[in-house]
Enzyme design. Sequence first.
Site, PDB file in Angstrom:
ATOM      1  N   GLU A 107     -31.643 -36.828  32.237  1.00 34.49           N
ATOM      2  CA  GLU A 107     -32.712 -37.241  33.130  1.00 34.49           C
ATOM      3  C   GLU A 107     -33.991 -37.523  32.350  1.00 34.49           C
ATOM      4  O   GLU A 107     -34.341 -36.804  31.418  1.00 34.49           O
ATOM      5  CB  GLU A 107     -32.980 -36.156  34.179  1.00 34.49           C
ATOM      6  CG  GLU A 107     -31.840 -36.033  35.153  1.00 34.49           C
ATOM      7  CD  GLU A 107     -32.065 -34.998  36.241  1.00 34.49           C
ATOM      8  OE1 GLU A 107     -31.681 -35.262  37.385  1.00 34.49           O
ATOM      9  OE2 GLU A 107     -32.630 -33.930  35.963  1.00 34.49           O
ATOM     10  N   CYS A 120     -41.608 -38.366  30.420  1.00 29.84           N
ATOM     11  CA  CYS A 120     -41.110 -37.034  30.090  1.00 29.84           C
ATOM     12  C   CYS A 120     -39.654 -37.171  29.675  1.00 29.84           C
ATOM     13  O   CYS A 120     -38.813 -37.573  30.475  1.00 29.84           O
ATOM     14  CB  CYS A 120     -41.251 -36.150  31.332  1.00 29.84           C
ATOM     15  SG  CYS A 120     -40.622 -34.494  31.103  1.00 29.84           S
ATOM     16  N   CYS A 127     -29.663 -26.372  28.148  1.00 27.30           N
ATOM     17  CA  CYS A 127     -30.537 -25.591  27.271  1.00 27.30           C
ATOM     18  C   CYS A 127     -29.839 -24.284  26.961  1.00 27.30           C
ATOM     19  O   CYS A 127     -29.189 -23.708  27.825  1.00 27.30           O
ATOM     20  CB  CYS A 127     -31.863 -25.331  28.000  1.00 27.30           C
ATOM     21  SG  CYS A 127     -33.129 -24.614  26.919  1.00 27.30           S
ATOM     22  N   CYS A 131     -34.697 -19.256  30.605  1.00 33.01           N
ATOM     23  CA  CYS A 131     -35.930 -18.854  31.280  1.00 33.01           C
ATOM     24  C   CYS A 131     -35.622 -18.724  32.768  1.00 33.01           C
ATOM     25  O   CYS A 131     -35.009 -19.616  33.356  1.00 33.01           O
ATOM     26  CB  CYS A 131     -37.032 -19.863  31.016  1.00 33.01           C
ATOM     27  SG  CYS A 131     -37.308 -20.068  29.240  1.00 33.01           S
ATOM     28  N   CYS A 134     -36.531 -21.491  35.458  1.00 27.74           N
ATOM     29  CA  CYS A 134     -36.284 -22.895  35.114  1.00 27.74           C
ATOM     30  C   CYS A 134     -34.885 -23.317  35.536  1.00 27.74           C
ATOM     31  O   CYS A 134     -33.904 -22.661  35.211  1.00 27.74           O
ATOM     32  CB  CYS A 134     -36.438 -23.091  33.610  1.00 27.74           C
ATOM     33  SG  CYS A 134     -36.012 -24.753  33.056  1.00 27.74           S
ATOM     34  N   GLY A 191     -34.036 -29.198  27.846  1.00 24.29           N
ATOM     35  CA  GLY A 191     -33.754 -28.735  26.498  1.00 24.29           C
ATOM     36  C   GLY A 191     -34.947 -28.155  25.768  1.00 24.29           C
ATOM     37  O   GLY A 191     -36.089 -28.314  26.178  1.00 24.29           O
ATOM     38  N   GLU A 192     -34.630 -27.416  24.679  1.00 25.05           N
ATOM     39  CA  GLU A 192     -35.664 -26.844  23.818  1.00 25.05           C
ATOM     40  C   GLU A 192     -35.720 -27.726  22.567  1.00 25.05           C
ATOM     41  O   GLU A 192     -34.830 -27.646  21.701  1.00 25.05           O
ATOM     42  CB  GLU A 192     -35.303 -25.389  23.484  1.00 25.05           C
ATOM     43  CG  GLU A 192     -36.122 -24.761  22.369  1.00 25.05           C
ATOM     44  CD  GLU A 192     -37.631 -24.967  22.514  1.00 25.05           C
ATOM     45  OE1 GLU A 192     -38.202 -24.549  23.531  1.00 25.05           O
ATOM     46  OE2 GLU A 192     -38.234 -25.586  21.617  1.00 25.05           O
ATOM     47  N   SER A 223     -43.237 -29.769  23.711  1.00 21.89           N
ATOM     48  CA  SER A 223     -43.392 -28.483  24.401  1.00 21.89           C
ATOM     49  C   SER A 223     -42.295 -27.534  23.942  1.00 21.89           C
ATOM     50  O   SER A 223     -41.118 -27.896  23.917  1.00 21.89           O
ATOM     51  CB  SER A 223     -43.288 -28.691  25.920  1.00 21.89           C
ATOM     52  OG  SER A 223     -43.313 -27.443  26.581  1.00 21.89           O
ATOM     53  N   SER A 245     -45.057 -22.999  26.184  1.00 17.03           N
ATOM     54  CA  SER A 245     -44.731 -22.445  27.495  1.00 17.03           C
ATOM     55  C   SER A 245     -45.005 -20.951  27.460  1.00 17.03           C
ATOM     56  O   SER A 245     -44.137 -20.162  27.108  1.00 17.03           O
ATOM     57  CB  SER A 245     -43.251 -22.703  27.810  1.00 17.03           C
ATOM     58  OG  SER A 245     -43.034 -24.077  27.979  1.00 17.03           O
ATOM     59  N   ASN A 322     -42.321 -24.839  40.773  1.00 22.42           N
ATOM     60  CA  ASN A 322     -41.498 -25.762  41.551  1.00 22.42           C
ATOM     61  C   ASN A 322     -40.177 -25.075  41.869  1.00 22.42           C
ATOM     62  O   ASN A 322     -39.441 -24.704  40.965  1.00 22.42           O
ATOM     63  CB  ASN A 322     -41.236 -27.038  40.753  1.00 22.42           C
ATOM     64  CG  ASN A 322     -42.515 -27.832  40.545  1.00 22.42           C
ATOM     65  OD1 ASN A 322     -43.223 -28.149  41.511  1.00 22.42           O
ATOM     66  ND2 ASN A 322     -42.850 -28.127  39.306  1.00 22.42           N
ATOM     67  N   CYS A 365     -41.553 -30.423  36.973  1.00 17.52           N
ATOM     68  CA  CYS A 365     -41.265 -29.525  35.845  1.00 17.52           C
ATOM     69  C   CYS A 365     -40.206 -28.510  36.223  1.00 17.52           C
ATOM     70  O   CYS A 365     -40.309 -27.848  37.242  1.00 17.52           O
ATOM     71  CB  CYS A 365     -42.493 -28.702  35.467  1.00 17.52           C
ATOM     72  SG  CYS A 365     -43.871 -29.664  34.957  1.00 17.52           S
TER      73      CYS A 365
HETATM   74  N1  SAH Z   1     -37.926 -26.217  26.708  1.00 15.86           N
HETATM   75  C1  SAH Z   1     -39.266 -26.625  26.544  1.00 15.86           C
HETATM   76  C2  SAH Z   1     -39.607 -27.950  27.198  1.00 15.86           C
HETATM   77  C3  SAH Z   1     -39.072 -28.241  28.584  1.00 15.86           C
HETATM   78  S1  SAH Z   1     -39.725 -27.379  29.960  1.00 15.86           S
HETATM   79  C4  SAH Z   1     -40.200 -25.540  27.048  1.00 15.86           C
HETATM   80  O1  SAH Z   1     -39.735 -24.623  27.698  1.00 15.86           O
HETATM   81  O2  SAH Z   1     -41.388 -25.621  26.759  1.00 15.86           O
HETATM   82  C5  SAH Z   1     -41.261 -28.126  30.402  1.00 15.86           C
HETATM   83  C6  SAH Z   1     -42.195 -27.143  31.121  1.00 15.86           C
HETATM   84  O3  SAH Z   1     -41.832 -26.921  32.492  1.00 15.86           O
HETATM   85  C7  SAH Z   1     -42.208 -25.785  30.444  1.00 15.86           C
HETATM   86  O4  SAH Z   1     -43.518 -25.294  30.330  1.00 15.86           O
HETATM   87  C8  SAH Z   1     -41.434 -24.977  31.434  1.00 15.86           C
HETATM   88  O5  SAH Z   1     -41.694 -23.626  31.261  1.00 15.86           O
HETATM   89  C9  SAH Z   1     -41.898 -25.522  32.747  1.00 15.86           C
HETATM   90  N2  SAH Z   1     -41.048 -25.154  33.877  1.00 15.86           N
HETATM   91  C10 SAH Z   1     -39.748 -24.819  33.850  1.00 15.86           C
HETATM   92  N3  SAH Z   1     -39.301 -24.524  35.106  1.00 15.86           N
HETATM   93  C11 SAH Z   1     -40.341 -24.698  35.937  1.00 15.86           C
HETATM   94  C12 SAH Z   1     -40.486 -24.584  37.358  1.00 15.86           C
HETATM   95  N4  SAH Z   1     -39.458 -24.269  38.158  1.00 15.86           N
HETATM   96  N5  SAH Z   1     -41.703 -24.832  37.886  1.00 15.86           N
HETATM   97  C13 SAH Z   1     -42.736 -25.224  37.087  1.00 15.86           C
HETATM   98  N6  SAH Z   1     -42.638 -25.353  35.760  1.00 15.86           N
HETATM   99  C14 SAH Z   1     -41.460 -25.090  35.170  1.00 15.86           C
HETATM  100 FE1  SF4 Z   2     -34.981 -24.198  28.301  1.00 15.09          FE
HETATM  101 FE2  SF4 Z   2     -37.621 -24.806  28.499  1.00 15.09          FE
HETATM  102 FE3  SF4 Z   2     -36.136 -24.343  30.705  1.00 15.09          FE
HETATM  103 FE4  SF4 Z   2     -36.747 -22.328  29.066  1.00 15.09          FE
HETATM  104  S1  SF4 Z   2     -38.206 -23.557  30.285  1.00 15.09           S
HETATM  105  S2  SF4 Z   2     -34.710 -22.729  29.984  1.00 15.09           S
HETATM  106  S3  SF4 Z   2     -36.658 -23.326  27.092  1.00 15.09           S
HETATM  107  S4  SF4 Z   2     -35.859 -26.029  29.268  1.00 15.09           S
END
Ligand code: SAH
Ligand code: SF4
Length: 387
Positions: A107, A120, A127, A131, A134, A191-192, A223, A245, A322, A365
Amino acid sequence: MSISENTKPSLIGFSREELARVFAELSVPEKARGMRVAQVWNWIYARGATDFARMTVLSKDLRAALAENYSLERPEIVTEQVSADGTRKWLARLAPDKPGGPGPLIETVYIPEPSRGTLCISSQIGCTLTCSFCHTGTQKLVRNLSPGEIAGQIMLARDRVGDWPGAQAANPAGLPEAERKITNIVLMGMGEPLYNFENVRDAMAIAAASDGLAFSKRRITLSTSGVVPQIPRWGAEAGTMLAISLHGVRDELRDELVPINRKWPIAELLGACRAYPSLSNARRITFEYVMLKGLNDSIADAKELVRLLAGIPAKINLIPFNAWPGAPYECSEWEQIEAFAEVVNKAGYASPVRSPRGRDIMAACGQLKSESVKQRASERRAEAAAP
Ligand code: SAH
Ligand code: SF4
């Protein structure tokens, strides 16, 4: 031909050195290779050619030889969803891993705003990290994306929104920045990115090449959830803007929200941020902070956040959580987000509350999740608890 039927390797994502090897294989004399590389590079990355036939600077035979052995294929858009706010989410298919099979899906999200357009992009399918807030984290890692699949997302987006210079125009550096719809790249999709370091670095080298996709490094943001040892390396080898993050200001809570914190706790993470090259007020680190009701959104947390970031040129992005199906959290109340933001603002930090974009199409996000691996957080916890 669809991406699933094509069997020729795509040149998208090839570096200059790799293109030089292609010309060597095609028996182009060594002294002519440098020029051929420059020409093909320009057609691919500055003008967005999708067909070798357009590269009329090359001889007919060379064009035919290229077309016989290679393609210029990018990930193929399968669906496009357009949010009420104009955000667009593309589900795109990659070339199949096994001949004949359907290629995996990724995506990519385009967020148009009055003063800029942000793309984005994803760096992995799924991943490895988990987290807890997420959606992508509930999807198992399928694999890393290649440089071509990462840079290809920028190219498919340019194809789709019309961000290439006209076919006739000889534009050595592509469309001028002021005329572009896509002005910024953020590695904030699935992904990370620091766990796919080399491929992301090579793709961003193409994105930042002034005679390539030509994005200024100040307009590219990586990020990370906090892969501490790779942060200085990213600074040295890629040097883009950085976003962290953070999401929690105490290790106990951050251990839960962003489990990588157990390996590299907050103090180590912020140490790496302080040492990030060429930080200044014009080049600040963005700290992302998702607002979770009753968990990390108190005034005491806001004060601790300000204390922790002292001395780091920083922006703070407060992200309303979200929700996604099965998510174990709720978004903070609006008044609470405002009160939190006020503490942070008073301390001198710009802290825009990132208005959720594209929520209605699950493009916001943390909502991205492409595969049909529908493993919910509850199932995951059950699995983890099982002997
Ligand atoms: N893996 C990397 C980049 C992708 S996530 C990272 O974690 O930084 C992009 C951003 O969206 C990160 O800051 C993540 O923590 C945030 N994010 C993940 N799930 C979310 C959610 N349900 N609501 C709002 N932000 C979220
Ligand atoms: Fe992976 Fe980033 Fe989501 Fe954490 S917030 S599970 S590192 S995509």
